[in-house]
Design an enzyme around this catalytic site. Structure first.
Site, PDB file in Angstrom:
ATOM      1  N   ARG A   1     -23.608  29.845  16.428  1.00  0.00           N
ATOM      2  CA  ARG A   1     -24.218  31.151  16.150  1.00  0.00           C
ATOM      3  C   ARG A   1     -24.096  32.089  17.366  1.00  0.00           C
ATOM      4  NH1 ARG A   1     -27.725  34.606  18.343  1.00  0.00           N
ATOM      5  NH2 ARG A   1     -29.027  32.865  19.005  1.00  0.00           N
ATOM      6  N   ASP A   2     -24.834  31.798  18.407  1.00  0.00           N
ATOM      7  CA  ASP A   2     -24.813  32.675  19.582  1.00  0.00           C
ATOM      8  C   ASP A   2     -23.416  32.666  20.200  1.00  0.00           C
ATOM      9  OD1 ASP A   2     -25.887  34.391  21.424  1.00  0.00           O
ATOM     10  OD2 ASP A   2     -27.276  32.972  22.313  1.00  0.00           O
TER      11      ASP A   2
ATOM     12  N   HIS B   1     -33.828  29.700  27.072  1.00  0.00           N
ATOM     13  CA  HIS B   1     -32.515  30.100  26.523  1.00  0.00           C
ATOM     14  C   HIS B   1     -31.847  30.933  27.614  1.00  0.00           C
ATOM     15  CE1 HIS B   1     -30.056  31.695  22.986  1.00  0.00           C
ATOM     16  NE2 HIS B   1     -29.798  32.607  23.914  1.00  0.00           N
TER      17      HIS B   1
ATOM     18  N   HIS C   1     -28.546  32.519  29.463  1.00  0.00           N
ATOM     19  CA  HIS C   1     -27.129  32.880  29.559  1.00  0.00           C
ATOM     20  C   HIS C   1     -26.741  32.720  31.031  1.00  0.00           C
ATOM     21  CE1 HIS C   1     -26.270  34.474  25.458  1.00  0.00           C
ATOM     22  NE2 HIS C   1     -27.590  34.368  25.417  1.00  0.00           N
TER      23      HIS C   1
ATOM     24  N   CYS D   1     -23.953  38.241  23.750  1.00  0.00           N
ATOM     25  CA  CYS D   1     -24.663  38.961  22.693  1.00  0.00           C
ATOM     26  C   CYS D   1     -23.943  40.278  22.428  1.00  0.00           C
ATOM     27  CB  CYS D   1     -26.106  39.227  23.112  1.00  0.00           C
ATOM     28  SG  CYS D   1     -27.022  40.192  21.910  1.00  0.00           S
TER      29      CYS D   1
ATOM     30  N   ASN E   1     -23.969  31.402  26.691  1.00  0.00           N
ATOM     31  CA  ASN E   1     -25.087  30.550  27.092  1.00  0.00           C
ATOM     32  C   ASN E   1     -24.603  29.532  28.115  1.00  0.00           C
ATOM     33  OD1 ASN E   1     -25.926  31.155  24.052  1.00  0.00           O
ATOM     34  ND2 ASN E   1     -27.701  30.704  25.292  1.00  0.00           N
TER      35      ASN E   1
HETATM   36  C1  HMG Z   1     -31.983  43.832  11.348  1.00  0.00           C
HETATM   37  C2  HMG Z   1     -30.944  44.733  10.713  1.00  0.00           C
HETATM   38  C3  HMG Z   1     -30.523  44.217   9.357  1.00  0.00           C
HETATM   39  C4  HMG Z   1     -31.559  46.102  10.556  1.00  0.00           C
HETATM   40  O1  HMG Z   1     -30.540  47.046  10.238  1.00  0.00           O
HETATM   41  P1  HMG Z   1     -30.871  48.402   9.484  1.00  0.00           P
HETATM   42  O2  HMG Z   1     -29.594  49.153   9.347  1.00  0.00           O
HETATM   43  O3  HMG Z   1     -32.001  49.048  10.196  1.00  0.00           O
HETATM   44  O4  HMG Z   1     -31.386  47.791   8.101  1.00  0.00           O
HETATM   45  P2  HMG Z   1     -31.857  48.423   6.761  1.00  0.00           P
HETATM   46  O5  HMG Z   1     -33.028  47.615   6.291  1.00  0.00           O
HETATM   47  O6  HMG Z   1     -32.033  49.913   6.904  1.00  0.00           O
HETATM   48  O7  HMG Z   1     -30.617  48.142   5.811  1.00  0.00           O
HETATM   49  C5  HMG Z   1     -29.345  48.737   6.045  1.00  0.00           C
HETATM   50  C6  HMG Z   1     -28.306  47.935   5.298  1.00  0.00           C
HETATM   51  O8  HMG Z   1     -28.252  46.594   5.807  1.00  0.00           O
HETATM   52  C7  HMG Z   1     -28.518  45.678   4.744  1.00  0.00           C
HETATM   53  N1  HMG Z   1     -29.305  44.560   5.287  1.00  0.00           N
HETATM   54  C8  HMG Z   1     -30.556  44.606   5.786  1.00  0.00           C
HETATM   55  N2  HMG Z   1     -30.929  43.381   6.188  1.00  0.00           N
HETATM   56  C9  HMG Z   1     -29.897  42.550   5.917  1.00  0.00           C
HETATM   57  C10 HMG Z   1     -29.711  41.164   6.116  1.00  0.00           C
HETATM   58  N3  HMG Z   1     -30.646  40.389   6.668  1.00  0.00           N
HETATM   59  N4  HMG Z   1     -28.537  40.628   5.751  1.00  0.00           N
HETATM   60  C11 HMG Z   1     -27.558  41.397   5.190  1.00  0.00           C
HETATM   61  N5  HMG Z   1     -27.692  42.730   4.997  1.00  0.00           N
HETATM   62  C12 HMG Z   1     -28.865  43.292   5.354  1.00  0.00           C
HETATM   63  C13 HMG Z   1     -29.266  46.472   3.708  1.00  0.00           C
HETATM   64  O9  HMG Z   1     -29.159  45.871   2.450  1.00  0.00           O
HETATM   65  C14 HMG Z   1     -28.586  47.799   3.805  1.00  0.00           C
HETATM   66  O10 HMG Z   1     -27.317  47.692   3.160  1.00  0.00           O
HETATM   67  P3  HMG Z   1     -26.591  48.977   2.514  1.00  0.00           P
HETATM   68  O11 HMG Z   1     -27.596  49.504   1.520  1.00  0.00           O
HETATM   69  O12 HMG Z   1     -26.345  49.941   3.642  1.00  0.00           O
HETATM   70  O13 HMG Z   1     -25.350  48.411   1.933  1.00  0.00           O
HETATM   71  C15 HMG Z   1     -29.677  44.878  11.621  1.00  0.00           C
HETATM   72  O14 HMG Z   1     -30.046  45.540  12.786  1.00  0.00           O
HETATM   73  C16 HMG Z   1     -29.073  43.550  11.979  1.00  0.00           C
HETATM   74  O15 HMG Z   1     -28.569  42.821  11.124  1.00  0.00           O
HETATM   75  N6  HMG Z   1     -29.096  43.193  13.263  1.00  0.00           N
HETATM   76  C17 HMG Z   1     -28.567  41.886  13.681  1.00  0.00           C
HETATM   77  C18 HMG Z   1     -28.537  41.818  15.141  1.00  0.00           C
HETATM   78  C19 HMG Z   1     -28.048  40.475  15.579  1.00  0.00           C
HETATM   79  O16 HMG Z   1     -27.744  39.579  14.810  1.00  0.00           O
HETATM   80  N7  HMG Z   1     -27.973  40.315  16.918  1.00  0.00           N
HETATM   81  C20 HMG Z   1     -27.531  39.105  17.511  1.00  0.00           C
HETATM   82  C21 HMG Z   1     -28.550  38.009  17.403  1.00  0.00           C
HETATM   83  S1  HMG Z   1     -29.929  38.163  18.533  1.00  0.00           S
HETATM   84  C22 HMG Z   1     -29.359  37.425  19.958  1.00  0.00           C
HETATM   85  O17 HMG Z   1     -28.199  37.100  20.055  1.00  0.00           O
HETATM   86  C23 HMG Z   1     -30.342  37.089  21.025  1.00  0.00           C
HETATM   87  C24 HMG Z   1     -30.756  35.610  21.030  1.00  0.00           C
HETATM   88  C25 HMG Z   1     -31.508  35.233  19.771  1.00  0.00           C
HETATM   89  O18 HMG Z   1     -29.594  34.771  21.083  1.00  0.00           O
HETATM   90  C26 HMG Z   1     -31.631  35.302  22.245  1.00  0.00           C
HETATM   91  C27 HMG Z   1     -31.164  35.942  23.556  1.00  0.00           C
HETATM   92  O19 HMG Z   1     -30.115  35.560  24.095  1.00  0.00           O
HETATM   93  O20 HMG Z   1     -31.853  36.852  23.978  1.00  0.00           O
END
Ligand code: HMG
Length: 300
Positions: free
Chosen positions: A15-16, A207, A209, A240, A249
């Site tokens: 995933r990450d 966690h 990096h 990320c 990581n």
């Molecule tokens: C949170 C949202 C969805 C908000 O995104 P948004 O644009 O604000 O969402 P929305 O609710 O306004 O919806 C917009 C569109 O997204 C769709 N949608 C809404 N939710 C979903 C969903 N769950 N799955 C699939 N589609 C989704 C929804 O249906 C809609 O589709 P449209 O009508 O435009 O066709 C967006 O910002 C997002 O997906 N962000 C993901 C960010 C991400 O994955 N980042 C990496 C992981 S975090 C990380 O790596 C850190 C960590 C964990 O490892 C720890 C560390 O190292 O710190």
């Protein structure tokens, strides 16, 4: 405080590790990676994310990956779910454990999930309710615990407050993420001292990096603070998408070497782990980010 006798590694490579890769990676290759990690003895593997494919295209096939992997009894196969839509998709894919992710920095929260910290926590409430209803365990993440790529310094009290909210809403464990890998061992000790005032150490994970090469030192500092769960990524894959310049990581192989040297049990087979890392690195045509793997492979 004495060192823990055993440590659980949360393997976040699929995933990450892969979420940041620009080149397409087939479902079959992702499945192979997860199966290799299972075979190496990992007891917890974060397989994918049910996030918007517009935001993180590489995670788009997560349901197919879940359908393709071997589910070994006793191994947890988890996925990220940022909201109820993501949770429902995870549930439909048969996922038994999810993780919600918040940040300790407002700026990062906006860039990563398009909402404020407060809004993100509100979004998690229906996820927690649905998870409870379906008997799904939820892990929590707090990003940017030792620094933010957009706002710089992060207040440890803010980290503790967000971790405490995730704990209070029912996350069984909260993983504290040094998303951009800037933290040092002294800061790491202060981080856990501060957060442990609000969330018990046995419900915290680290966690790290490895951007500044401090991740292993930070893990050792965390062990001294009584932390016994660490996230790591085979071959040090990753970064990320919303933290420019951040490397992967800490490599799982390097953490395993550290733990083995301390006599701390993890149940993971080094040779099989190195082989899993080599296979995915060859596929991605990139150097192996684990120093232990490189040293062992050079030795022949
Ligand atoms: C949170 C949202 C969805 C908000 O995104 P948004 O644009 O604000 O969402 P929305 O609710 O306004 O919806 C917009 C569109 O997204 C769709 N949608 C809404 N939710 C979903 C969903 N769950 N799955 C699939 N589609 C989704 C929804 O249906 C809609 O589709 P449209 O009508 O435009 O066709 C967006 O910002 C997002 O997906 N962000 C993901 C960010 C991400 O994955 N980042 C990496 C992981 S975090 C990380 O790596 C850190 C960590 C964990 O490892 C720890 C560390 O190292 O710190």
């Amino acid at each position: 405080m004495s060192l823990p006798q055993s440590v659980r590694l949360v393997e976040v490579g699929p995933r990450d590790g892969l979420q940041n890769e620009k080149q397409p990676i087939s479902v079959a290759d992702k499945v192979r990676l997860v199966d290799d990690l299972t075979a190496a003895g990992l007891s917890y593997i974060e397989v994918g994310s049910f996030v918007s494919p517009k935001w993180v295209p590489q995670m788009a096939g997560s349901a197919e990956v879940f359908a393709g992997i071997q589910h070994k009894p006793g191994v947890t196969y988890a996925a990220l779910a940022p909201n109820l839509k993501g949770f429902e998709a995870a549930l439909a894919a048969g996922v038994k454990e999810v993780a919600v992710f918040a940040a300790a920095s407002e700026a990062f929260s906006q860039k990563n999930i398009n909402c404020s910290i407060k809004e993100s926590l509100e979004r998690f409430v229906p996820v927690m309710d649905a998870a409870r209803e379906h008997g799904i365990r939820v892990r929590g993440y707090v990003s940017c615990v030792l620094g933010c790529p957009y706002q710089g310094e992060v207040d440890l009290q803010q980290v503790a407050a967000v971790a405490a909210e995730l704990d209070a809403m029912g996350c069984y464990e909260v993983s504290l993420g040094d998303t951009i890998g800037v933290g040092t061992a002294g800061q790491t000790r202060r981080l856990f001292e501060t957060v442990a005032a609000k969330v018990p150490r046995e419900r915290l994970a680290g966690h790290f990096h490895d951007t500044y090469g401090q991740a292993l030192a930070n893990i050792y500092a965390s062990l001294l603070e009584g932390i016994a769960v660490f996230d790591s990524s085979v071959a040090g894959l990753g970064g990320c998408p919303y933290a420019k310049g951040a490397t992967g990581n800490v490599a799982s192989e390097d953490v395993l070497y550290l733990l083995d040297g301390l006599g701390i049990h993890s149940g993971i087979a080094m040779d099989a782990l190195i082989a899993a890392g080599q296979r995915i690195c060859a596929l991605l045509d990139k150097p192996n980010g684990s120093r232990v793997a490189r040293a062992r492979l050079a030795r022949g």
